[in-house]
Design a protein around this motif. Structure first.
Motif, PDB file in Angstrom:
ATOM      1  N   THR A 281      18.932 -13.067  12.586  1.00  0.00           N
ATOM      2  CA  THR A 281      17.985 -12.637  11.562  1.00  0.00           C
ATOM      3  C   THR A 281      17.879 -11.124  11.712  1.00  0.00           C
ATOM      4  O   THR A 281      18.050 -10.585  12.808  1.00  0.00           O
ATOM      5  CB  THR A 281      16.608 -13.308  11.729  1.00  0.00           C
ATOM      6  N   PHE A 282      17.629 -10.431  10.620  1.00  0.00           N
ATOM      7  CA  PHE A 282      17.598  -8.969  10.681  1.00  0.00           C
ATOM      8  C   PHE A 282      16.483  -8.468   9.777  1.00  0.00           C
ATOM      9  O   PHE A 282      16.557  -8.595   8.555  1.00  0.00           O
ATOM     10  CB  PHE A 282      18.939  -8.377  10.235  1.00  0.00           C
ATOM     11  N   LYS A 283      15.461  -7.912  10.393  1.00  0.00           N
ATOM     12  CA  LYS A 283      14.315  -7.419   9.639  1.00  0.00           C
ATOM     13  C   LYS A 283      14.613  -6.028   9.105  1.00  0.00           C
ATOM     14  O   LYS A 283      14.896  -5.103   9.864  1.00  0.00           O
ATOM     15  CB  LYS A 283      13.062  -7.398  10.509  1.00  0.00           C
ATOM     16  N   ILE A 284      14.569  -5.877   7.806  1.00  0.00           N
ATOM     17  CA  ILE A 284      14.844  -4.599   7.164  1.00  0.00           C
ATOM     18  C   ILE A 284      13.652  -3.664   7.355  1.00  0.00           C
ATOM     19  O   ILE A 284      12.494  -4.061   7.171  1.00  0.00           O
ATOM     20  CB  ILE A 284      15.105  -4.780   5.652  1.00  0.00           C
ATOM     21  N   ASP A 285      13.933  -2.440   7.719  1.00  0.00           N
ATOM     22  CA  ASP A 285      12.885  -1.427   7.808  1.00  0.00           C
ATOM     23  C   ASP A 285      12.581  -0.933   6.388  1.00  0.00           C
ATOM     24  O   ASP A 285      13.331  -0.140   5.825  1.00  0.00           O
ATOM     25  CB  ASP A 285      13.346  -0.269   8.692  1.00  0.00           C
ATOM     26  N   ARG A 286      11.496  -1.400   5.831  1.00  0.00           N
ATOM     27  CA  ARG A 286      11.161  -1.047   4.450  1.00  0.00           C
ATOM     28  C   ARG A 286      10.797   0.424   4.291  1.00  0.00           C
ATOM     29  O   ARG A 286      10.770   0.941   3.167  1.00  0.00           O
ATOM     30  CB  ARG A 286       9.999  -1.916   3.955  1.00  0.00           C
ATOM     31  N   ASP A 287      10.518   1.095   5.405  1.00  0.00           N
ATOM     32  CA  ASP A 287      10.140   2.507   5.349  1.00  0.00           C
ATOM     33  C   ASP A 287      11.308   3.436   5.666  1.00  0.00           C
ATOM     34  O   ASP A 287      11.121   4.646   5.823  1.00  0.00           O
ATOM     35  CB  ASP A 287       8.999   2.780   6.333  1.00  0.00           C
ATOM     36  N   ALA A 288      12.514   2.870   5.745  1.00  0.00           N
ATOM     37  CA  ALA A 288      13.675   3.694   6.101  1.00  0.00           C
ATOM     38  C   ALA A 288      14.024   4.682   4.996  1.00  0.00           C
ATOM     39  O   ALA A 288      14.601   5.741   5.253  1.00  0.00           O
ATOM     40  CB  ALA A 288      14.879   2.803   6.406  1.00  0.00           C
ATOM     41  N   VAL A 289      13.719   4.309   3.760  1.00  0.00           N
ATOM     42  CA  VAL A 289      13.967   5.200   2.623  1.00  0.00           C
ATOM     43  C   VAL A 289      12.648   5.373   1.889  1.00  0.00           C
ATOM     44  O   VAL A 289      12.230   4.518   1.108  1.00  0.00           O
ATOM     45  CB  VAL A 289      15.035   4.629   1.665  1.00  0.00           C
ATOM     46  N   LEU A 290      11.998   6.475   2.150  1.00  0.00           N
ATOM     47  CA  LEU A 290      10.701   6.730   1.529  1.00  0.00           C
ATOM     48  C   LEU A 290      10.887   7.416   0.184  1.00  0.00           C
ATOM     49  O   LEU A 290      11.863   8.144  -0.046  1.00  0.00           O
ATOM     50  CB  LEU A 290       9.844   7.601   2.450  1.00  0.00           C
ATOM     51  N   LEU A 291       9.952   7.182  -0.711  1.00  0.00           N
ATOM     52  CA  LEU A 291       9.993   7.879  -1.993  1.00  0.00           C
ATOM     53  C   LEU A 291       9.809   9.371  -1.760  1.00  0.00           C
ATOM     54  O   LEU A 291       9.015   9.785  -0.914  1.00  0.00           O
ATOM     55  CB  LEU A 291       8.891   7.355  -2.917  1.00  0.00           C
ATOM     56  N   PRO A 292      10.515  10.207  -2.493  1.00  0.00           N
ATOM     57  CA  PRO A 292      10.375  11.645  -2.297  1.00  0.00           C
ATOM     58  C   PRO A 292       9.041  12.156  -2.815  1.00  0.00           C
ATOM     59  O   PRO A 292       8.431  11.559  -3.706  1.00  0.00           O
ATOM     60  CB  PRO A 292      11.534  12.213  -3.131  1.00  0.00           C
ATOM     61  N   GLU A 293       8.609  13.258  -2.264  1.00  0.00           N
ATOM     62  CA  GLU A 293       7.361  13.875  -2.712  1.00  0.00           C
ATOM     63  C   GLU A 293       7.597  14.615  -4.031  1.00  0.00           C
ATOM     64  O   GLU A 293       8.598  15.314  -4.176  1.00  0.00           O
ATOM     65  CB  GLU A 293       6.858  14.871  -1.660  1.00  0.00           C
ATOM     66  N   PRO A 294       6.692  14.460  -4.992  1.00  0.00           N
ATOM     67  CA  PRO A 294       6.835  15.231  -6.234  1.00  0.00           C
ATOM     68  C   PRO A 294       6.767  16.728  -5.956  1.00  0.00           C
ATOM     69  O   PRO A 294       6.167  17.168  -4.964  1.00  0.00           O
ATOM     70  CB  PRO A 294       5.639  14.776  -7.074  1.00  0.00           C
TER      71      PRO A 294
END
Length: 697
Positions: A281-294
């Motif tokens: 099983t492999f838990k994806i790091d949901r915070d690995a790609v953060l939305l860029p700052e405006p």
């Protein structure tokens, strides 16, 4: 060639680059066979061009993401080492051309300083992991798929299970059921879903592909939990590596393995392989790609452009409202996907005050800007207008997708880039109302291999040739009726007729005129195509295929001045097959070293797979010594038993099959890794000694 020093912070990447420099030197000295070296450089993004003595370098940009600083670095590198041009691809990569082989380690070193890689951008590897460019800002998405695409990129880069497969593997993540990443033509395609329990997962599409013979993917899961997508993909790669074709590269894709042994059997093999996976099983790091700052809010100037027709058209076709309230995504149309390096710098300078520091390369060879404030749109438009990036009609009929064709590709038959630009001119000049039509997509490839995605086009062309009056005439195969249906369903375009290339413009005019005249109110193009039928379009276009009335200029291809000649080189997009006994034994020794290094570092699964490759390589070498060549790893196992074990020439405790396939009968534990490594080393040493003795006798 002179050696260079690299001082990167990542020792793995640094060693990669040093190894490349050493291998180039050994190749120049004649110590590495050309076929072996070709495979090695392809896996490092270095691809031979149509022009002798220079290389195309493909930069691997996971899901097309590039920052301002990275784009500027890429532009600098293209000026220093290439031709000063950046080519955006349909797999969200950037390519540079006319690079000297000897300078590629320096080039790679420079790119890595901004965390940009060329590793595994070509060759028999997992290619760039693509996603819908609007992932993260799409109002219709269940969740942002960018972290999942990033996880795939990270997990399989340098992974032993996918370094030397029979051919390439392609993964794609769509942001919504609109399937803008084309899951249905990928080896594995993923569409995000949320189940009744609120859990994240994906609809999984399997074994699709374009190429000369397109296949639509099979739905293998309506919902696969997010923690299982990487383990499943790992099992798929293990099966493809072992059972996939390796001799006939025209059949060396996952889709052909399914065709050969059946979907049910392939899926059974995948399930059987799961025990050996590095990850259950492999838990994806949901915070690995953060939305860029405006970009910071500033006082925007009064442009006076808001009421102009150009601005209104651009706003209607190239701008959309994000799911983040008050912000907009802005698409930039890039003709034939080419951006000169000075234009790339001008672009960054033009947008940095108005857009977030993240650009996405799109599948139709454009760019996407994110987090533009509504009040900043006129100012952004003014800046883009000044540098030529405000062409309306992004992803419309007027936005033609194309591969490089005969400009640089060995496999190109006829020119595709000049034709693409010409067809766009026809739309803008003669059918301006259709720049708002995003239902019809035109896609062009220089040959039948569909790098320009003609196989999924509503109106597609691929390069070809015909003979007339004792001469060869550049031609295009016309295809109609392809496209995305949605939620994993798609259509493959149908071959209708072949016409001289210079008549492609009249093909487009004939189809569009008929569509305008005969389509029912609100009828989309493919419904119109289905209602009329393939033969209707054959008859409609048949006069344009008449070769009795050719003009002199029709013997000359688009963008050329000389008479057309077919000059197809050896394609490198799938790598090569290496069948030299000595080379294979040398590789076995190298892989044995990798197995030991992985074991020492505690990477049991990696050590096991390297040991597996030692066994396969050694057996293949010994079979070639007898003139036996098998096209799959499974075949190597079978043939080695037949020619060495069953004949009594080699004594094993049981069969070679039993020895090798311990790999999918055991968990990747330290104890199994140790015993498997010991058996692989003993096998290699015994057979190497046996062959050396035979050569000396």
């Amino acid at each position: 060639m002179q050696s260079f020093r690299t001082e990167l912070e990542n020792p793995i990447v640094e060693q990669d680059i040093i190894d490349l420099e050493k291998k180039i030197r050994l190749f120049r000295e004649g110590a590495i066979h050309d076929e072996k070296f070709r495979s090695l450089r392809l896996a490092r993004g270095i691809y031979g061009q149509r022009q002798p003595g220079v290389q195309m370098i493909r930069i691997k940009l996971p899901f097309g993401k590039v920052t301002f600083k990275q784009l500027l670095k890429i532009a600098d590198v293209a000026d220093e080492y290439g031709s000063g041009n950046l080519h955006l691809t349909t797999r969200q990569d950037i390519q540079m051309h006319y690079v000297s082989l000897d300078r590629t380690p320096e080039l790679w070193d420079q790119l890595e300083r901004e965390d940009v890689t060329i590793r595994e951008a070509c060759g028999n590897t997992v290619r760039n992991v693509t996603s819908s460019p609007d992932a993260g800002i799409n109002p219709e998405e269940p969740f942002d798929v960018s972290p999942y695409a990033h996880a795939f990129f990270s997990y399989f880069l340098r992974n032993p299970i996918c370094q030397e497969m029979g051919r390439k593997i392609k993964f794609a993540f769509s942001s919504s059921e609109k399937d803008t990443a084309f899951s249905y033509i990928h080896d594995l395609g993923f569409i995000p879903k949320i189940n009744e329990e609120g859990e994240r997962g994906f609809k999984v599409l399997f074994a699709g592909g374009l190429g000369a013979q397109p296949f639509l993917a099979h739905v293998v899961y309506e919902f696969l939990h997010e923690d299982q997508i990487i383990p499943y993909a790992e099992s798929v790669l293990r099966v493809f590596d072992r059972y996939g074709e390796r001799s006939n590269r025209n059949k060396a894709r996952l889709k052909y393995l399914v065709q050969k042994i059946g979907l049910e059997e392939v899926l059974r093999l995948i399930e059987e392989e799961r025990i050996a996976n590095k990850s259950k099983t492999f838990k994806i790091d949901r915070d690995a790609v953060l939305l860029p700052e405006p970009a910071p809010l500033i006082a925007y100037e009064e442009t006076g452009l808001e009421e102009t027709l150009g601005y209104q058209h651009w706003l209607a076709t190239n701008v959309f409202e994000q799911k983040q309230q008050g912000f907009y995504g802005v698409y930039l149309k890039v003709t034939i996907g080419d951006i000169r390096t000075f234009k790339a710098r001008e672009l960054v300078d033009a947008i940095h005050l108005y857009a977030a520091d993240e650009i996405r390369v799109t599948q139709n060879q454009g760019l996407l800007l994110k987090f533009v404030r509504k009040e900043a749109l006129p100012s952004l438009y003014k800046q883009l207008l000044a540098i030529g990036f405000t062409a309306a009609g992004f992803d419309s009929l007027a936005d033609v997708t194309t591969c490089p064709g005969t400009d640089t590709c060995n496999l190109g038959i006829s020119n595709s880039m000049s034709l693409a630009a010409t067809l766009e001119d026809v739309v803008y000049e003669e059918y301006p109302n259709l720049i708002f039509n995003k239902d019809i997509k035109i896609k062009i490839s220089g040959c039948m291999n569909s790098c320009g995605q003609h196989g999924l086009a509503h109106i597609g062309f691929h390069g070809s040739s015909v003979k007339a009056n004792g001469k060869v005439v550049p031609a295009v195969q016309v295809l109609l009726g392809g496209g995305t249906v949605g939620n994993g369903a798609g259509r493959i375009s149908e071959k209708v007729i072949k016409v001289p290339s210079k008549r492609a413009t009249d093909v487009l005019r004939t189809i569009l005129n008929d569509y305008n005249a005969k389509a029912l109110p609100e009828e989309v193009f493919n419904s119109y195509y289905d209602r009329q039928g393939k033969d209707y379009f054959y008859q409609l276009l048949k006069p344009l295929a008449d070769l009795t009335n050719l003009k002199d200029e029709e013997y000359i291809d688009w963008g050329h001045e000389e008479t057309f000649q077919t000059a197809i080189g050896v394609g490198e997009c799938a790598g090569v097959i290496i069948d030299l006994v000595a080379t294979l034994l040398l590789e076995g020794e190298e892989k044995l070293g990798w197995a030991k290094a992985s074991f020492k570092s505690g990477a049991w699964a990696d050590s096991i797979y390297h040991s597996y490759n030692v066994l396969i390589n050694t057996a293949k070498a010994m079979l070639l010594d007898k003139g036996v060549n098998s096209s799959t790893q499974a075949g190597v196992i079978r043939e080695f038993d037949a020619h060495y074990v069953l004949t009594g020439e080699l004594q094993l405790e049981g069969s070679f099959n039993d020895l090798v396939l311990q790999i999918n009968k055991n968990e990747p534990t330290a104890s199994f890794a140790a015993s498997y490594l010991q058996e692989a080393e003993g096998f290699y040493n015994e057979l190497k000694t046996k062959r050396e003795a035979a050569l000396q006798s």
